[in-house]
Design a protein around this motif. Structure first.
Motif, PDB file in Angstrom:
ATOM      1  N   ARG A   1      -1.903  33.302 -13.384  1.00  0.00           N
ATOM      2  CA  ARG A   1      -2.487  32.147 -14.019  1.00  0.00           C
ATOM      3  C   ARG A   1      -1.480  31.026 -14.096  1.00  0.00           C
ATOM      4  NH1 ARG A   1      -3.069  29.458 -18.391  1.00  0.00           N
ATOM      5  NH2 ARG A   1      -1.383  30.430 -19.404  1.00  0.00           N
ATOM      6  N   LEU A   2      -0.500  31.112 -14.582  1.00  0.00           N
ATOM      7  CA  LEU A   2       0.757  30.211 -14.689  1.00  0.00           C
ATOM      8  C   LEU A   2       1.027  29.470 -13.452  1.00  0.00           C
ATOM      9  CD1 LEU A   2       2.955  31.965 -17.219  1.00  0.00           C
ATOM     10  CD2 LEU A   2       1.509  29.825 -17.796  1.00  0.00           C
TER      11      LEU A   2
ATOM     12  N   PHE B   1       5.256  20.161 -15.883  1.00  0.00           N
ATOM     13  CA  PHE B   1       5.549  21.126 -14.886  1.00  0.00           C
ATOM     14  C   PHE B   1       6.551  21.826 -15.342  1.00  0.00           C
ATOM     15  CE2 PHE B   1       7.967  22.680 -11.335  1.00  0.00           C
ATOM     16  CZ  PHE B   1       6.803  23.150 -10.189  1.00  0.00           C
ATOM     17  N   ILE B   2       7.546  21.109 -15.964  1.00  0.00           N
ATOM     18  CA  ILE B   2       9.128  21.903 -16.349  1.00  0.00           C
ATOM     19  C   ILE B   2       8.612  23.016 -17.539  1.00  0.00           C
ATOM     20  CG2 ILE B   2      11.182  22.001 -17.274  1.00  0.00           C
ATOM     21  CD1 ILE B   2      10.984  21.528 -14.286  1.00  0.00           C
ATOM     22  N   GLU B   3       7.680  22.243 -18.570  1.00  0.00           N
ATOM     23  CA  GLU B   3       7.373  23.249 -19.601  1.00  0.00           C
ATOM     24  C   GLU B   3       6.593  24.544 -19.243  1.00  0.00           C
ATOM     25  OE1 GLU B   3       7.099  24.673 -22.954  1.00  0.00           O
ATOM     26  OE2 GLU B   3       7.817  22.577 -23.260  1.00  0.00           O
ATOM     27  N   CYS B   4       5.939  24.381 -18.084  1.00  0.00           N
ATOM     28  CA  CYS B   4       4.815  25.507 -17.449  1.00  0.00           C
ATOM     29  C   CYS B   4       6.073  26.399 -16.850  1.00  0.00           C
ATOM     30  CB  CYS B   4       3.870  24.816 -16.695  1.00  0.00           C
ATOM     31  SG  CYS B   4       2.934  26.492 -16.056  1.00  0.00           S
ATOM     32  N   ASP B   5       6.890  25.662 -16.299  1.00  0.00           N
ATOM     33  CA  ASP B   5       8.022  26.638 -15.453  1.00  0.00           C
ATOM     34  C   ASP B   5       8.739  27.288 -16.568  1.00  0.00           C
ATOM     35  OD1 ASP B   5      10.060  26.739 -13.104  1.00  0.00           O
ATOM     36  OD2 ASP B   5      11.153  26.743 -15.047  1.00  0.00           O
TER      37      ASP B   5
ATOM     38  N   HIS C   1       8.694  31.960 -17.016  1.00  0.00           N
ATOM     39  CA  HIS C   1      10.028  32.674 -17.247  1.00  0.00           C
ATOM     40  C   HIS C   1      10.099  33.387 -18.463  1.00  0.00           C
ATOM     41  CE1 HIS C   1      12.229  31.740 -13.598  1.00  0.00           C
ATOM     42  NE2 HIS C   1      11.736  30.472 -13.670  1.00  0.00           N
ATOM     43  N   ARG C   2       9.839  32.703 -19.441  1.00  0.00           N
ATOM     44  CA  ARG C   2       9.635  33.304 -20.727  1.00  0.00           C
ATOM     45  C   ARG C   2       8.634  34.343 -20.945  1.00  0.00           C
ATOM     46  NH1 ARG C   2       6.080  31.834 -25.421  1.00  0.00           N
ATOM     47  NH2 ARG C   2       7.134  31.864 -27.414  1.00  0.00           N
ATOM     48  N   THR C   3       7.584  34.266 -20.325  1.00  0.00           N
ATOM     49  CA  THR C   3       6.647  35.450 -20.225  1.00  0.00           C
ATOM     50  C   THR C   3       7.159  36.765 -19.749  1.00  0.00           C
ATOM     51  OG1 THR C   3       4.574  33.763 -19.984  1.00  0.00           O
ATOM     52  CG2 THR C   3       4.173  36.177 -19.226  1.00  0.00           C
ATOM     53  N   ILE C   4       8.027  36.465 -18.680  1.00  0.00           N
ATOM     54  CA  ILE C   4       8.634  37.910 -18.288  1.00  0.00           C
ATOM     55  C   ILE C   4       9.816  38.288 -19.267  1.00  0.00           C
ATOM     56  CG2 ILE C   4      10.463  38.585 -16.721  1.00  0.00           C
ATOM     57  CD1 ILE C   4       8.990  36.602 -14.662  1.00  0.00           C
ATOM     58  N   VAL C   5      10.373  37.628 -20.019  1.00  0.00           N
ATOM     59  CA  VAL C   5      11.650  37.795 -21.103  1.00  0.00           C
ATOM     60  C   VAL C   5      10.810  38.686 -22.181  1.00  0.00           C
ATOM     61  CG1 VAL C   5      13.209  36.964 -22.591  1.00  0.00           C
ATOM     62  CG2 VAL C   5      12.958  35.882 -20.329  1.00  0.00           C
TER      63      VAL C   5
ATOM     64  N   THR D   1       6.873  28.431  -4.891  1.00  0.00           N
ATOM     65  CA  THR D   1       7.078  29.105  -3.950  1.00  0.00           C
ATOM     66  C   THR D   1       7.974  30.339  -4.212  1.00  0.00           C
ATOM     67  OG1 THR D   1       6.724  27.822  -2.108  1.00  0.00           O
ATOM     68  CG2 THR D   1       7.822  29.578  -1.553  1.00  0.00           C
ATOM     69  N   GLU D   2       8.958  29.914  -5.142  1.00  0.00           N
ATOM     70  CA  GLU D   2       9.999  31.068  -5.608  1.00  0.00           C
ATOM     71  C   GLU D   2       9.310  31.585  -6.730  1.00  0.00           C
ATOM     72  OE1 GLU D   2      13.091  28.362  -6.518  1.00  0.00           O
ATOM     73  OE2 GLU D   2      13.237  27.630  -4.497  1.00  0.00           O
ATOM     74  N   HIS D   3       8.384  31.022  -7.425  1.00  0.00           N
ATOM     75  CA  HIS D   3       7.828  31.703  -8.621  1.00  0.00           C
ATOM     76  C   HIS D   3       6.796  32.900  -8.089  1.00  0.00           C
ATOM     77  CE1 HIS D   3       8.164  29.104 -12.121  1.00  0.00           C
ATOM     78  NE2 HIS D   3       9.583  29.462 -11.797  1.00  0.00           N
ATOM     79  N   ALA D   4       6.293  32.479  -6.811  1.00  0.00           N
ATOM     80  CA  ALA D   4       5.192  33.301  -6.109  1.00  0.00           C
ATOM     81  C   ALA D   4       6.054  34.693  -5.609  1.00  0.00           C
ATOM     82  CB  ALA D   4       4.594  32.403  -5.237  1.00  0.00           C
ATOM     83  N   ALA D   5       7.271  34.365  -5.244  1.00  0.00           N
ATOM     84  CA  ALA D   5       8.018  35.344  -4.548  1.00  0.00           C
ATOM     85  C   ALA D   5       8.418  36.478  -5.703  1.00  0.00           C
ATOM     86  CB  ALA D   5       9.356  34.883  -3.865  1.00  0.00           C
ATOM     87  N   ILE D   6       8.804  35.699  -6.850  1.00  0.00           N
ATOM     88  CA  ILE D   6       8.981  36.490  -7.994  1.00  0.00           C
ATOM     89  C   ILE D   6       7.735  37.606  -8.511  1.00  0.00           C
ATOM     90  CG2 ILE D   6       9.457  36.766 -10.502  1.00  0.00           C
ATOM     91  CD1 ILE D   6      11.327  34.144 -10.076  1.00  0.00           C
ATOM     92  N   VAL D   7       6.531  36.954  -8.354  1.00  0.00           N
ATOM     93  CA  VAL D   7       5.219  37.789  -8.842  1.00  0.00           C
ATOM     94  C   VAL D   7       5.161  38.816  -7.684  1.00  0.00           C
ATOM     95  CG1 VAL D   7       2.928  37.632  -8.849  1.00  0.00           C
ATOM     96  CG2 VAL D   7       4.342  35.768  -9.861  1.00  0.00           C
ATOM     97  N   ASP D   8       5.375  38.490  -6.251  1.00  0.00           N
ATOM     98  CA  ASP D   8       5.334  39.480  -5.350  1.00  0.00           C
ATOM     99  C   ASP D   8       6.205  40.504  -5.499  1.00  0.00           C
ATOM    100  OD1 ASP D   8       3.284  37.883  -4.329  1.00  0.00           O
ATOM    101  OD2 ASP D   8       4.632  37.006  -2.511  1.00  0.00           O
ATOM    102  N   GLY D   9       7.341  40.336  -5.780  1.00  0.00           N
ATOM    103  CA  GLY D   9       8.313  41.286  -6.204  1.00  0.00           C
ATOM    104  C   GLY D   9       7.968  42.049  -7.180  1.00  0.00           C
TER     105      GLY D   9
END
Length: 221
Positions: A114-115, A129-133, A137-141, A180-188
């Motif tokens: 969603r993010l 954009f940066i706040e959403c960024d 990361h905060r969601t994962i933490v 793109t990098e966030h999508a790669a983290i999600v894929d991982g």
């Protein structure tokens, strides 16, 4: 009005002033410094000077600005050394967190997806954009389940916002790279592979350093 009501009203004004100033500080590019005065802030925010003064003192205690007698509050540039320290702290916290989340990724995949969609809509608004960024990361933490690390990660918020603005302001290339990098983290995470997700996180943080034009100080473990 009772004393209790007056106290709540004052408390609310102080909190509003604090949030307004915190967001103002976060919007200052990390390589720049700016002076803020009580009068300027009160006029711009529509809040009286007393709550503004309390908010400035609170932000000074948090290390986000310096009160200079007879001049106002100075929001200093973030030095290269401080940037490196923040990025190293992020790397340690986020690496540990993503490893834990990889054990049960289904708890966060929906929110992270969603993010990603929300962030794509914010390409033209660097601050949001940066706040959403940061929320990504905060969601994962948070999902990793260590409240002490969450509190420490929260303390990096304003510095992260200011650093991120430098990386994406004025160009959508880096912002699209972040997506793109966030999508790669999600894929991982979706793959369940610790090596894949930590590799994606490492590449993301390294490219963030590169976008900030700071030589890699050894963020990778």
């Amino acid at each position: 009005m009772t004393g209790t009501q007056a106290g709540k009203r004052t408390e609310n004004a102080q909190e509003i002033a604090y949030r307004w100033l915190r967001d103002r500080v976060a919007s200052v590019p990390r390589s720049e410094g700016v002076f803020l005065t009580e009068g300027q802030v009160a006029e711009a925010s529509g809040i009286s000077r007393t709550p503004v003064r309390e908010a400035l003192l609170r932000l000074e205690a948090e290390g986000l600005l310096q009160i200079v007698p007879k001049k106002g509050a100075f929001v200093p540039p973030i030095s290269d050394a401080e940037l490196r320290s923040v990025m190293q702290a992020r790397s340690l916290i986020e690496d540990w967190s993503v490893r834990r989340v990889a054990e049960a990724p289904d708890t966060v995949l929906g929110e992270l997806e969603r993010l990603l969609g929300e962030q794509e809509k914010l390409l033209a608004d660097p601050v949001e954009f940066i706040e959403c960024d940061r929320t990504f990361h905060r969601t994962i933490v948070i999902a990793a389940g260590n409240p002490v690390l969450v509190d420490f990660y929260e303390s990096l918020r304003e510095r992260q916002l200011r650093m991120g603005l430098r990386a994406v302001a004025g160009s959508t290339d880096r912002a699209r790279g972040v997506l793109t990098e966030h999508a790669a983290i999600v894929d991982g995470l979706r793959s369940g592979s610790v090596a894949e997700v930590t590799g994606a996180l490492d590449r993301h943080l390294e490219r963030t350093l590169a976008a900030l034009s700071i030589p890699d100080p050894g963020v990778r473990r």
